[in-house]
Design an enzyme around this catalytic site. Structure first.
Site, mmCIF file in Angstrom:
data_model
loop_
_atom_site.group_PDB
_atom_site.id
_atom_site.type_symbol
_atom_site.label_atom_id
_atom_site.label_comp_id
_atom_site.label_asym_id
_atom_site.label_seq_id
_atom_site.Cartn_x
_atom_site.Cartn_y
_atom_site.Cartn_z
ATOM 1 N N ASP A 239 -6.929 -26.616 -20.328
ATOM 2 C CA ASP A 239 -7.330 -25.408 -19.618
ATOM 3 C C ASP A 239 -8.250 -25.794 -18.468
ATOM 4 O O ASP A 239 -9.073 -26.700 -18.601
ATOM 5 C CB ASP A 239 -8.051 -24.478 -20.607
ATOM 6 C CG ASP A 239 -8.346 -23.117 -20.032
ATOM 7 O OD1 ASP A 239 -9.187 -23.049 -19.110
ATOM 8 O OD2 ASP A 239 -7.750 -22.142 -20.497
ATOM 9 N N HIS B 160 -8.422 -15.573 -4.723
ATOM 10 C CA HIS B 160 -7.255 -15.813 -5.588
ATOM 11 C C HIS B 160 -6.210 -16.707 -4.916
ATOM 12 O O HIS B 160 -5.478 -17.439 -5.606
ATOM 13 C CB HIS B 160 -6.631 -14.480 -5.996
ATOM 14 C CG HIS B 160 -7.452 -13.752 -7.012
ATOM 15 N ND1 HIS B 160 -7.403 -14.023 -8.347
ATOM 16 C CD2 HIS B 160 -8.381 -12.750 -6.853
ATOM 17 C CE1 HIS B 160 -8.229 -13.225 -9.007
ATOM 18 N NE2 HIS B 160 -8.840 -12.446 -8.114
ATOM 19 N N GLU C 144 -4.483 -20.033 -16.647
ATOM 20 C CA GLU C 144 -4.889 -21.382 -16.264
ATOM 21 C C GLU C 144 -4.750 -22.361 -17.422
ATOM 22 O O GLU C 144 -5.366 -23.424 -17.438
ATOM 23 C CB GLU C 144 -6.341 -21.388 -15.748
ATOM 24 C CG GLU C 144 -7.396 -21.075 -16.774
ATOM 25 C CD GLU C 144 -7.700 -19.595 -16.931
ATOM 26 O OE1 GLU C 144 -8.771 -19.284 -17.475
ATOM 27 O OE2 GLU C 144 -6.889 -18.742 -16.509
#
Length: 368
Positions: free
Chosen positions: A247, A260, A290
């Site tokens: 992650d 973003h 993610e």
């Protein structure tokens, strides 16, 4: 009275008079007495002869014209075929007027060597190779060869051929009925091309359905299906299997600080780094915003730990060099246990991931 009955009556009368006259001549011994009978018989016979002379014979009824009497050239033209023959001994060719039309030649063009070479630069060899291979065949066979039609370009002709043998068994002549099948092949090629395009589109649709558009890696659904397959294969082979789950650290801060669009650029860059780190037979996917995973068939705990550390360093260094915000990852890994399913194996690796995050991030942890 019908004509045939009138003729019969006149003829009978004439013979009766002649016979009576002859009888009277014999009986009387002179010709004077029955002269009127002779004249009458001659009149009747004359009338009968004149009647027959005036009659016209009935016209003969012609039988219907048989189909085989149709002009052969017209029949060939209607059927779209031409006729070709080959003499194996002399190498001489002969062809029909309709073959000239198919070949785009003037009618009755002579098939001399110059004409054959211009018409069949490749096809002549194709034809003769096939004819030699079938030189002893007693049944019909197929010959295909190319010609160069002056108007239409390269055309493919197909012939049904039959060998004609001498009493001694030598092939004296090969007779062929030829048809242009270029369009048939073109149609087949178009069908095959359409089928191949449909297969490609279906494969592309399948890949799109199983692929994450941003990173180019597999998506979660495809990842879990692959994990199921690898677990089954590992059970059957007895080989080890490991799973990495990792992650991006502080990814929300990346989006909040850089926007973003930059966050998406980070994920896309990670997709490239992960693909380069993935070895043959391994499988990588993006399974969440993610969050990523990598399936390592044949890897035990030590090999999985080394792969996880290598991946962590590659992402750390790779994103520092990219035109995007640099990031790190936390990695958890787990080895397949006796009672694991895809869900329990993923859950154990995911728990190790969160242990790495709790331990300070940018590190690797092994599942319990």
């Amino acid at each position: 009275m019908p004509t045939s009955r009138v003729d019969t009556a006149l003829l009978a009368t004439a013979w009766l008079l002649v016979c009576t006259t002859l009888f009277m001549l014999v009986a009387a011994g002179h010709v004077g007495a029955p002269l009127w009978l002779m004249l009458t018989a001659h009149v009747v016979l004359g009338a009968l002869i004149q009647r027959h002379a005036k009659r016209k014979p009935a016209p003969a009824i012609s039988p219907p014209r048989p189909l085989q009497s149709l002009n052969a050239s017209l029949a060939d033209e209607l059927a779209g075929i031409g006729r070709l023959s080959f003499d194996p001994a002399s190498g001489r060719h002969r062809w029909s007027r309709e073959f000239c039309r198919i070949a785009g030649l003037p009618p009755m063009t002579a098939p001399d060597e110059a004409c054959l070479e211009a018409l069949m630069p490749q096809g002549l060899k194709q034809m003769r190779v096939t004819l030699a291979r079938h030189a002893k065949d007693r049944e019909t066979y197929t010959v295909e060869f190319e010609i160069e039609n002056p108007q239409l370009g390269t055309r493919l002709l197909r012939a049904r051929a039959r060998n004609m043998f001498s009493p001694e068994g030598a092939c004296e002549q090969v007779l062929m009925v030829v048809r242009d099948v270029t369009e048939d092949y073109s149609q087949v090629a178009r069908i095959e091309e359409a089928r191949a395009a449909a297969v490609r589109e279906a494969e592309e649709a399948r890949q799109q359905a199983n692929t994450d558009a941003l990173t180019g890696l597999a998506n979660r659904r495809s990842a879990m299906q692959s994990l199921d397959r690898e677990i089954m294969r590992a059970r059957q082979s007895g080989e080890p299997l490991a799973l990495l789950v990792f992650d991006v650290d502080h990814f929300k801060a990346v989006n909040d600080t850089h926007g973003h669009a930059q966050g998406d650029l980070v994920l896309a860059e990670m997709g490239g780094i992960i693909r380069r780190q993935k070895r043959d037979g391994q499988f990588a996917a993006r399974v969440g915003g993610e969050e990523f995973l990598m399936i390592l068939p044949g890897a035990d705990g030590r090999a999985a730990s080394a792969a996880a550390e290598r991946l962590r360093l590659a992402i750390d260094h790779g994103t520092r060099m990219a035109d995007a915000p640099s990031v790190t990852v936390s990695v958890g890994h787990a080895a397949l246990g006796p009672g694991d399913t895809s869900l329990t194996l993923f859950a154990r690796a995911d728990e190790a991931l969160y242990a790495a995050k709790r331990g300070g991030r940018n590190q690797v942890r092994l599942a319990a």
